[in-house]
Write a protein that holds these residues in place. Structure first.
Motif, short mmCIF file in Angstrom:
data_model
loop_
_atom_site.label_atom_id
_atom_site.label_comp_id
_atom_site.label_asym_id
_atom_site.label_seq_id
_atom_site.Cartn_x
_atom_site.Cartn_y
_atom_site.Cartn_z
N LEU A 44 60.56 -51.02 -47.27
CA LEU A 44 58.39 -50.59 -47.57
C LEU A 44 58.01 -51.28 -45.97
N ARG A 45 58.89 -51.97 -45.31
CA ARG A 45 58.35 -52.86 -43.86
C ARG A 45 58.30 -51.32 -43.15
N LEU A 46 59.58 -50.38 -42.58
CA LEU A 46 58.99 -49.95 -42.43
C LEU A 46 57.59 -48.45 -42.99
N ALA A 47 57.28 -48.20 -43.96
CA ALA A 47 56.77 -47.41 -44.25
C ALA A 47 54.82 -47.90 -44.25
N GLU A 48 55.31 -49.23 -43.59
CA GLU A 48 53.91 -50.41 -43.98
C GLU A 48 53.53 -50.35 -42.28
N ARG A 49 54.81 -50.02 -41.13
CA ARG A 49 55.04 -50.86 -39.54
C ARG A 49 53.56 -50.10 -39.67
N ARG A 50 53.63 -50.79 -37.97
CA ARG A 50 52.61 -50.56 -37.35
C ARG A 50 53.52 -50.43 -35.96
N LEU A 58 52.02 -39.41 -41.43
CA LEU A 58 51.85 -39.96 -42.93
C LEU A 58 52.88 -39.44 -43.65
N GLU A 59 53.82 -38.08 -43.27
CA GLU A 59 55.00 -37.71 -43.61
C GLU A 59 56.13 -38.82 -44.11
#
Length: 79
Positions: A44-50, A58-59
């Motif tokens: 989740l941290r990776l998905a939400e990162r900047r 997006l993929e």
């Protein structure tokens, strides 16, 4: 009431490429150790990162979110 701090840090904070690699390895490690909720938090941290080295596509975000959701489900112990 005490606040629970995630072992993987704050979501949405900028990450360097080294931190991205670290979290990917950390998620794999947690899966191998059957710590699926911790793996889900890392993904989740990776998905939400900047990213400081560029923005994830997006993929890539969808893949991380999907893995995170599947690992956090009650049936993840069957993986």
């Amino acid at each position: 009431m005490t606040a629970t701090i995630s072992p993987v840090g704050q979501s949405g904070a900028p990450m360097s490429s080294n931190q991205v690699k670290y979290y990917e390895l950390l998620a794999r490690y947690y899966v191998l150790k059957r710590q699926h909720m911790l793996a889900a938090h890392a993904l989740l941290r990776l998905a939400e990162r900047r990213s400081t080295d560029g923005v994830p596509t997006l993929e890539q975000r969808l893949i991380k979110f999907s893995l995170s959701l599947s690992l956090s489900s009650p049936f993840s112990h069957f993986l």
